[in-house]
Scaffold this active site. Structure first.
Site, PDB file in Angstrom:
ATOM      1  N   LYS A  17       0.821  -1.204   0.000  1.00  0.00           N
ATOM      2  CA  LYS A  17       0.000   0.000   0.000  1.00  0.00           C
ATOM      3  C   LYS A  17       0.854   1.252   0.000  1.00  0.00           C
ATOM      4  O   LYS A  17       0.449   2.292  -0.503  1.00  0.00           O
ATOM      5  CB  LYS A  17      -0.912   0.001   1.238  1.00  0.00           C
ATOM      6  CG  LYS A  17      -2.080  -0.947   1.085  1.00  0.00           C
ATOM      7  CD  LYS A  17      -2.907  -1.072   2.350  1.00  0.00           C
ATOM      8  CE  LYS A  17      -4.049  -2.064   2.122  1.00  0.00           C
ATOM      9  NZ  LYS A  17      -4.709  -2.468   3.364  1.00  0.00           N
ATOM     10  N   ARG A  18       2.015   1.140   0.579  1.00  0.00           N
ATOM     11  CA  ARG A  18       2.858   2.325   0.710  1.00  0.00           C
ATOM     12  C   ARG A  18       3.518   2.749  -0.594  1.00  0.00           C
ATOM     13  O   ARG A  18       3.596   3.918  -0.909  1.00  0.00           O
ATOM     14  CB  ARG A  18       3.925   2.098   1.779  1.00  0.00           C
ATOM     15  CG  ARG A  18       3.360   2.174   3.194  1.00  0.00           C
ATOM     16  CD  ARG A  18       4.459   2.130   4.231  1.00  0.00           C
ATOM     17  NE  ARG A  18       5.538   3.069   3.926  1.00  0.00           N
ATOM     18  CZ  ARG A  18       6.726   3.022   4.487  1.00  0.00           C
ATOM     19  NH1 ARG A  18       7.005   2.080   5.358  1.00  0.00           N
ATOM     20  NH2 ARG A  18       7.651   3.918   4.162  1.00  0.00           N
TER      21      ARG A  18
END
Length: 467
Positions: free
Chosen positions: A243-244
């Site tokens: 997600k990062r």
RNA sequence: GCCCCCAUCGUCUAGUGGCCUAGGACACCACCCUUUCAAGGUGGCGGCACGGGUUCGAAUCCCGUUGGGGGUGCCA
């Protein structure tokens, strides 16, 4: 716990609401969903919200919306839930108490720091079972640990085959935190038990957890579910999609104009392929053909380019009416609907996402389209550009206002300069639309109308003189 | 470090011992079509990681090497 009447296998998708909904999660959900349908089973949605610090209600709504977008929702009888893991906390604790009472788990008061210090001293990483026989009872700061038995644990996995774990390599893991709350490993098993889940299909990252959970099933006297660990999705660097650093939010793709059916189809082909020589297949056929045994064993790169190609194919498969319908929400509400209807089929073969629709035809709906400098310079550069503009303006003042007539007129003008239509149309296109690429020109002019077309052409002609 | 998983074109995959001079899709290149750009059509480039076995025969089975990945939390 509610049950359905299907009586078939019970599968589950158990995401944790810790952020936007991940495309990898979507694929896992889809695999479960396809199987629930083909096997006449039930798909259970369980929100695993036992992490008190990362548990945000708005993410739960996001998950449910995203699942609905890809066709997974309560309007299908195969769907069951959503359940919330936090609501079953008492059952988790009861199971923990049972394990403790039977000597299968024990309390430990070591802090993380102390465990690390002991590991450093002994040279062996992890928890060493220090409190196994200290006879500690429950208390503040005491964690409950599972007493991992000797021997080996054999996991039978539908996609991996037989995987063996030496129990000696598995430390006595925590069941209940020092603050009295159950951890994932326990909660997950207890919930699967109470919800009578018999097929656990999840991402490969859970494979190392599996022997622990299997021991828990056995310790609780329950049958072990069918396991299936599907490969993870990776980025260009072949790292698990995160997600990062990666673009993984399903919502984002939705907001960029991807069609859910394209996304679903593409996701299903990551780690699996339908029979035949095309990967573009209807969901019904996917349900028909999908088998866990056929899932690939290695990680798959989530290729946005290919997703885009799928999306373009799906857009082109739409009937024009459907396409127009799908464009709702992607074009400004105040645009002339009739005008858009005329342009729609011309746009449909030229976009890969719905987000590209409005920019492509915008010049037909605004008063003064933005002029792209590079296009302008290139189109107006030749010395024949100005005279050609003059002559086509003259021709268009009297021409019949149909695409064919407009084309013929410009063709004739071009010929006097020894130009093919491909070249001759450029100055007119840039004069009218501001850009060198766009939908077919003469159809656009027909829609724009004589007055506005001439106004733009004259304006452009004036600017050519000005320099 | 330790445990586990994996290995076919750049990418996603088909292939389950002979049908493979390895098939398809995306990407890429060329040509055709053509009012730009697309779409469409045709063709092309390109792969079984390496080394040993087993076998009459291996992309397919076994072992090793190398290379990737996942896990290793009082996250899920």
């Amino acid at each position: 716990m509610t049950t359905t009447a299907t009586g078939g296998p019970r599968l589950r998708f158990a995401p944790s609401p810790t952020g936007s909904f991940h495309v990898g999660g979507a694929r896992t959900a889809l695999y479960n969903w396809a199987l629930a349908h083909s096997m006449g089973g039930t798909f259970v949605l369980r929100i695993e919200d036992t992490d008190e610090v990362r548990n945000h209600p708005q993410w739960t709504a996001g998950i449910i919306d995203a699942l609905a977008w890809i066709g997974i929702g309560a309007d299908d009888p195969v769907f069951e839930g959503p359940y919330f893991q936090s609501e079953n906390a008492q059952a988790h604790l009861d199971a923990a108490a049972d394990l403790y009472a039977r000597g299968l788990a024990y309390y430990c008061d070591l802090t993380t720091e102390q465990i690390q210090a002991r590991a450093a001293d002994s040279g062996r990483p992890g928890y060493d079972g220090y409190s196994r026989d200290r006879g500690l009872g429950p208390g503040p700061g005491h964690v409950l640990r599972f007493r991992v038995p000797d021997g080996t644990t054999v996991v039978e996995d539908l996609v991996r085959g037989r995987v063996e774990f030496d129990n000696a390599t598995i430390e006595d893991f925590v069941l209940v935190r020092g603050n009295g709350t159950p951890v994932f490993l326990l909660a997950n098993v207890v919930d699967d038990l109470s919800m009578r889940i018999d097929h656990v299909i999840r991402a490969e990252e859970h494979l190392p957890n599996t022997p622990k959970q299997q021991m828990l099933f056995e310790a609780l006297g329950a049958p072990v579910p069918v396991w299936a660990h599907v490969p993870v999705l990776v980025n260009e660097q072949r790292k698990k999609l995160s997600k990062r650093r990666d673009k993984v939010a399903l919502e984002q793709y939705r907001d960029e104009g991807y069609l859910p059916e394209a996304m679903v189809n593409y996701l299903m082909t990551l780690g699996w392929a339908p029979s035949g020589d095309t990967e573009i297949v209807a969901w019904d056929r996917i349900v028909d053909e999908f088998r866990l045994q056929d899932v690939t064993h290695s990680p798959a790169f989530f290729d946005i380019r290919k997703l885009e190609a799928f999306n373009g194919d799906y857009i082109r498969m739409l009937s024009v009416d459907e396409f127009i319908d799908r464009c709702r929400g992607w074009i400004p509400g105040d645009w002339d609907a009739e005008r858009f209807v005329v342009m729609a089929p011309l746009v449909q073969t030229r976009v890969a996402t719905l987000a590209e629709v409005a920019p492509m035809v915008e010049f037909l709906f605004v008063d003064d389209p933005v002029r792209d400098e590079r296009s302008w310079t290139k189109a107006m550069g030749p010395e024949w550009a100005a005279p050609l503009l003059d002559e086509s303006i003259a021709a268009y003042e009297t021409a019949e206002w149909t695409a064919d007539a407009l084309k013929g007129a410009l063709e004739a003008v071009g010929e006097t300069h020894g130009l093919k239509l491909g070249k001759a149309q450029a100055p007119v296109r840039v004069a009218v639309s501001g850009r060198s690429v766009g939908p077919p020109l003469f159809e656009s002019l027909e829609v724009l109308g004589r007055d506005e077309t001439l106004r733009r052409m004259r304006g452009a002609r004036a600017d050519v003189t000005t320099g």
